[in-house]
Write a protein that holds these residues in place. Structure first.
Motif, PDB file in Angstrom:
ATOM      1  N   ILE A 406       0.833  -1.201   0.000  1.00 30.59           N
ATOM      2  CA  ILE A 406       0.000   0.000   0.000  1.00 30.59           C
ATOM      3  C   ILE A 406       0.870   1.254   0.000  1.00 30.59           C
ATOM      4  O   ILE A 406       0.675   2.188  -0.768  1.00 30.59           O
ATOM      5  N   LEU A 407       1.868   1.226   0.870  1.00 27.63           N
ATOM      6  CA  LEU A 407       2.733   2.397   0.952  1.00 27.63           C
ATOM      7  C   LEU A 407       3.492   2.620  -0.346  1.00 27.63           C
ATOM      8  O   LEU A 407       3.672   3.737  -0.802  1.00 27.63           O
ATOM      9  N   GLU A 408       3.936   1.513  -0.990  1.00 27.65           N
ATOM     10  CA  GLU A 408       4.731   1.633  -2.199  1.00 27.65           C
ATOM     11  C   GLU A 408       3.910   2.214  -3.337  1.00 27.65           C
ATOM     12  O   GLU A 408       4.381   3.050  -4.108  1.00 27.65           O
ATOM     13  N   SER A 409       2.631   1.796  -3.442  1.00 26.49           N
ATOM     14  CA  SER A 409       1.802   2.278  -4.533  1.00 26.49           C
ATOM     15  C   SER A 409       1.435   3.737  -4.372  1.00 26.49           C
ATOM     16  O   SER A 409       1.162   4.418  -5.345  1.00 26.49           O
ATOM     17  N   GLU A 410       1.402   4.219  -3.131  1.00 29.09           N
ATOM     18  CA  GLU A 410       1.010   5.602  -2.877  1.00 29.09           C
ATOM     19  C   GLU A 410       2.201   6.501  -2.643  1.00 29.09           C
ATOM     20  O   GLU A 410       2.064   7.701  -2.440  1.00 29.09           O
ATOM     21  N   ALA A 411       3.400   5.941  -2.641  1.00 24.62           N
ATOM     22  CA  ALA A 411       4.569   6.708  -2.221  1.00 24.62           C
ATOM     23  C   ALA A 411       4.997   7.711  -3.271  1.00 24.62           C
ATOM     24  O   ALA A 411       4.865   7.502  -4.472  1.00 24.62           O
ATOM     25  N   ASP A 412       5.525   8.810  -2.815  1.00 24.38           N
ATOM     26  CA  ASP A 412       6.148   9.816  -3.662  1.00 24.38           C
ATOM     27  C   ASP A 412       7.581   9.372  -3.927  1.00 24.38           C
ATOM     28  O   ASP A 412       8.316   9.053  -2.998  1.00 24.38           O
ATOM     29  N   PRO A 413       8.026   9.330  -5.209  1.00 23.36           N
ATOM     30  CA  PRO A 413       9.398   8.892  -5.498  1.00 23.36           C
ATOM     31  C   PRO A 413      10.447   9.708  -4.776  1.00 23.36           C
ATOM     32  O   PRO A 413      11.547   9.217  -4.511  1.00 23.36           O
ATOM     33  N   ALA A 414      10.108  10.975  -4.465  1.00 23.91           N
ATOM     34  CA  ALA A 414      11.085  11.825  -3.779  1.00 23.91           C
ATOM     35  C   ALA A 414      11.055  11.642  -2.273  1.00 23.91           C
ATOM     36  O   ALA A 414      11.818  12.278  -1.547  1.00 23.91           O
ATOM     37  N   MET A 415      10.188  10.764  -1.799  1.00 25.48           N
ATOM     38  CA  MET A 415      10.044  10.563  -0.354  1.00 25.48           C
ATOM     39  C   MET A 415      11.295   9.890   0.222  1.00 25.48           C
ATOM     40  O   MET A 415      11.851   8.988  -0.404  1.00 25.48           O
ATOM     41  N   PRO A 416      11.762  10.307   1.408  1.00 28.74           N
ATOM     42  CA  PRO A 416      12.948   9.681   1.993  1.00 28.74           C
ATOM     43  C   PRO A 416      12.679   8.231   2.359  1.00 28.74           C
ATOM     44  O   PRO A 416      11.538   7.825   2.596  1.00 28.74           O
ATOM     45  N   LEU A 417      13.756   7.428   2.417  1.00 32.12           N
ATOM     46  CA  LEU A 417      13.632   6.005   2.729  1.00 32.12           C
ATOM     47  C   LEU A 417      13.068   5.784   4.124  1.00 32.12           C
ATOM     48  O   LEU A 417      12.263   4.886   4.351  1.00 32.12           O
ATOM     49  N   PHE A 418      13.491   6.634   5.089  1.00 28.58           N
ATOM     50  CA  PHE A 418      13.015   6.519   6.466  1.00 28.58           C
ATOM     51  C   PHE A 418      12.266   7.793   6.844  1.00 28.58           C
ATOM     52  O   PHE A 418      12.690   8.894   6.488  1.00 28.58           O
ATOM     53  N   ALA A 419      11.143   7.610   7.553  1.00 27.58           N
ATOM     54  CA  ALA A 419      10.348   8.769   7.976  1.00 27.58           C
ATOM     55  C   ALA A 419      11.178   9.665   8.894  1.00 27.58           C
ATOM     56  O   ALA A 419      11.777   9.171   9.854  1.00 27.58           O
ATOM     57  N   PRO A 420      11.216  10.976   8.627  1.00 25.16           N
ATOM     58  CA  PRO A 420      12.071  11.869   9.423  1.00 25.16           C
ATOM     59  C   PRO A 420      11.644  12.003  10.868  1.00 25.16           C
ATOM     60  O   PRO A 420      12.442  12.386  11.711  1.00 25.16           O
ATOM     61  N   ASP A 421      10.362  11.680  11.186  1.00 28.78           N
ATOM     62  CA  ASP A 421       9.897  11.818  12.573  1.00 28.78           C
ATOM     63  C   ASP A 421      10.020  10.517  13.351  1.00 28.78           C
ATOM     64  O   ASP A 421       9.563  10.429  14.490  1.00 28.78           O
ATOM     65  N   GLN A 422      10.626   9.492  12.752  1.00 30.12           N
ATOM     66  CA  GLN A 422      10.782   8.213  13.422  1.00 30.12           C
ATOM     67  C   GLN A 422      12.262   7.921  13.661  1.00 30.12           C
ATOM     68  O   GLN A 422      13.119   8.344  12.874  1.00 30.12           O
ATOM     69  N   PRO A 423      12.615   7.181  14.717  1.00 29.95           N
ATOM     70  CA  PRO A 423      14.021   6.830  14.955  1.00 29.95           C
ATOM     71  C   PRO A 423      14.525   5.881  13.885  1.00 29.95           C
ATOM     72  O   PRO A 423      13.790   5.034  13.376  1.00 29.95           O
ATOM     73  N   LEU A 424      15.800   6.021  13.543  1.00 25.85           N
ATOM     74  CA  LEU A 424      16.408   5.129  12.560  1.00 25.85           C
ATOM     75  C   LEU A 424      16.632   3.746  13.157  1.00 25.85           C
ATOM     76  O   LEU A 424      16.948   3.621  14.344  1.00 25.85           O
ATOM     77  N   PRO A 425      16.461   2.690  12.341  1.00 28.56           N
ATOM     78  CA  PRO A 425      16.834   1.364  12.847  1.00 28.56           C
ATOM     79  C   PRO A 425      18.343   1.263  12.995  1.00 28.56           C
ATOM     80  O   PRO A 425      19.102   1.970  12.314  1.00 28.56           O
ATOM     81  N   THR A 426      18.806   0.387  13.869  1.00 31.85           N
ATOM     82  CA  THR A 426      20.248   0.190  14.042  1.00 31.85           C
ATOM     83  C   THR A 426      20.794  -0.597  12.853  1.00 31.85           C
ATOM     84  O   THR A 426      20.042  -1.244  12.099  1.00 31.85           O
ATOM     85  N   LEU A 427      22.128  -0.584  12.696  1.00 25.91           N
ATOM     86  CA  LEU A 427      22.751  -1.352  11.618  1.00 25.91           C
ATOM     87  C   LEU A 427      22.446  -2.839  11.766  1.00 25.91           C
ATOM     88  O   LEU A 427      22.221  -3.550  10.784  1.00 25.91           O
ATOM     89  N   GLN A 428      22.448  -3.317  13.017  1.00 30.01           N
ATOM     90  CA  GLN A 428      22.150  -4.725  13.260  1.00 30.01           C
ATOM     91  C   GLN A 428      20.720  -5.059  12.836  1.00 30.01           C
ATOM     92  O   GLN A 428      20.460  -6.104  12.233  1.00 30.01           O
ATOM     93  N   GLU A 429      19.777  -4.159  13.135  1.00 26.63           N
ATOM     94  CA  GLU A 429      18.387  -4.390  12.756  1.00 26.63           C
ATOM     95  C   GLU A 429      18.225  -4.408  11.246  1.00 26.63           C
ATOM     96  O   GLU A 429      17.492  -5.243  10.689  1.00 26.63           O
ATOM     97  N   VAL A 430      18.909  -3.478  10.545  1.00 26.38           N
ATOM     98  CA  VAL A 430      18.837  -3.447   9.092  1.00 26.38           C
ATOM     99  C   VAL A 430      19.421  -4.731   8.508  1.00 26.38           C
ATOM    100  O   VAL A 430      18.879  -5.329   7.565  1.00 26.38           O
TER     101      VAL A 430
END
Length: 469
Positions: A406-430
């Motif tokens: 759902i998010l992919e079909s509605e997403a703006d191509p210029a949208m950042p990979l991670f939401a700016p208001d959310q904490p980044l996942p750790t390298l281990q989590e990624v």
């Protein structure tokens, strides 16, 4: 509390006329719902009564023998500046009234003034005192970062600072009789918060919950207020409404944002006047329950759009808590996952299986439109389908995949990979998420998955064993 007292602090009546004390106390109780009362007939004893009891408001006569009302007013203001004082005098003198206000009285009324105006003034003073006490208590709790009754919130699984602030606020306003507006997305736990408020209040009556969504005006009135026999066709006998059933407890009106404008008028009158009429009755009844309301809708926007009455909105938001969505409580996901899996295991009579480490990383990057309720449902579904040794991630991958589509079909191509208001996942989590995705695409074949990741098969095997240990 052994009984429901309103307000939480005491109201002291000081007058040398015993007959006035009796009649005025009766009016305050029956028409004003004010039953936390103290009486003093000798003004010389008033200061001692204040010292020995939790007095928050004094209703004071002026013309008394021994110690005049003005002299007593000055003593109260000097020695107990946090106590409110209302003058209720038989003298209709502007100069005297102005002088009393100058000395520190909150208001001035004439004894012959109509009762409704006098009661409104006393209720205003009570609300002012409640807000002042709540502000002091809130400041104390936030500065000390403590909970007086953490056991009340034991069923709400969280370590989130935002939720802890909500708990501290609820402890602060628990003694108030004013409504509480509980907002938050569906599945965030609004009913659990209502239960906590009810427990904190110490009210002896039950918690009664009513979902008002879809109720037309007549059904709403009958549901809340009840009816007399013969009130309408089919009313063969009298029926108590939910207000009566709540008694001296708490009444929760859920989905309040769906209430019709006509029903909103009835609710506003109930909150303003503290009384209601059962259908078919011409005798008013007083409400003894505290009212809580809950909604997932934006009432501020609805009142701006004309879909929700402004006066009711401002009356309801005297106390307001907004519950954060689960995507803003990512630190709670491991706790909730473990709790719901244990709950599901007990319900199904099975043992709780070990959880792959990459599952938490997967869930932390999921929006959870259904919030805590959705996570619980996923856990029960996953355990119901579980057949192996380690819990399968298929149910969770399916939910995340659907949301991702759902998010992919509605997403703006210029949208950042991670939401700016959310904490980044750790390298281990990624890394764990990449490994899980590669294994999914390779259908469990480690050789193919290692080629997708650009690492050796032994390195992938080592990583998988480490994540499952």
């Amino acid at each position: 509390m052994s009984s429901n007292l309103y307000p939480a602090f005491g109201v002291l009546l000081v007058d040398d006329e015993a007959s006035f004390l009796r009649s005025f106390s009766l009016i305050l109780e029956t028409q004003g719902g004010i039953n936390h009362l103290y009486q003093c007939q000798d003004s010389r004893d008033a200061m001692q009564v204040i010292v020995e009891n939790p007095i928050g408001l004094v209703l004071l006569d002026l013309t008394m023998p021994h110690l005049s009302g003005e002299a007593l007013l000055q003593q109260i203001v000097e020695e107990h500046p946090d106590i409110g004082v209302i003058i209720i005098s038989g003298l209709n003198q502007l100069e005297t009234a102005v002088n009393c206000i100058r000395l520190g009285a909150y208001d001035y009324f004439i004894k012959t003034t109509e009762e409704n105006r006098l009661l409104d003034g006393i209720h205003r003073a009570i609300r002012m005192q409640e807000m002042r006490l709540e502000n002091l208590e809130m400041r104390r709790r936030f500065l000390s970062d403590t909970l007086d009754r953490p056991e009340v919130f034991a069923d709400i699984i969280t370590r989130d600072k935002g939720m802890r602030s909500v708990f501290q606020y609820l402890e602060t306003v628990s003694a108030s009789s004013q409504p509480v507006l509980i907002t938050g997305e569906s599945g965030t736990g609004k009913e659990a918060i209502a239960r906590a408020i009810h427990t904190l209040s110490g009210r002896r009556g039950p918690l009664v919950c009513v979902n008002v969504a879809g109720l037309d005006d007549n059904i709403f009135a009958d549901t809340l207020f009840g009816h007399q026999r013969g009130a309408f066709t089919g009313a063969d006998k009298a029926r108590a409404g939910m207000i009566d059933q709540a008694g001296g407890g708490t009444l929760l009106l859920d989905e309040i944002g769906d209430l019709s404008l006509a029903s909103q008028v009835k609710l506003l009158r109930l909150l303003q006047e503290g009384e209601y009429y059962p259908l078919g009755s011409d005798r008013p009844k007083r409400i003894h329950a505290r009212v809580l309301v809950a909604t997932h809708q934006d009432l501020d926007q609805k009142q701006r759009d004309g879909e929700f009455r402004k006066d009711l909105y401002y009356r309801l938001r005297t106390h307001q808590v907004e519950l954060p969505p689960l995507r803003q409580r990512q630190g709670d996901i491991p706790l909730l996952l473990d709790h719901f899996l244990a709950e599901a295991a007990e319900d199904l009579g099975r043992s709780k299986p070990p959880v792959p480490k990459e599952l938490v990383a997967l869930l932390r990057n999921y929006a959870f439109p259904g919030n805590v309720r959705e996570l619980r449902a996923l856990c029960f579904d996953a355990l119901g389908r579980h057949r192996g040794s380690v819990l399968s991630m298929d149910v969770f991958r399916q939910a995340v995949g659907q949301e991702g589509a759902i998010l992919e079909s509605e997403a703006d191509p210029a949208m950042p990979l991670f939401a700016p208001d959310q904490p980044l996942p750790t390298l281990q989590e990624v890394a764990d998420m990449l490994v899980a995705e590669a294994m999914e695409r390779a259908q469990g074949n480690q050789s193919r998955a290692s080629r997708l990741l650009g690492i050796s098969q032994p390195a992938l095997s080592k990583r998988l064993k480490k994540s499952q240990s």
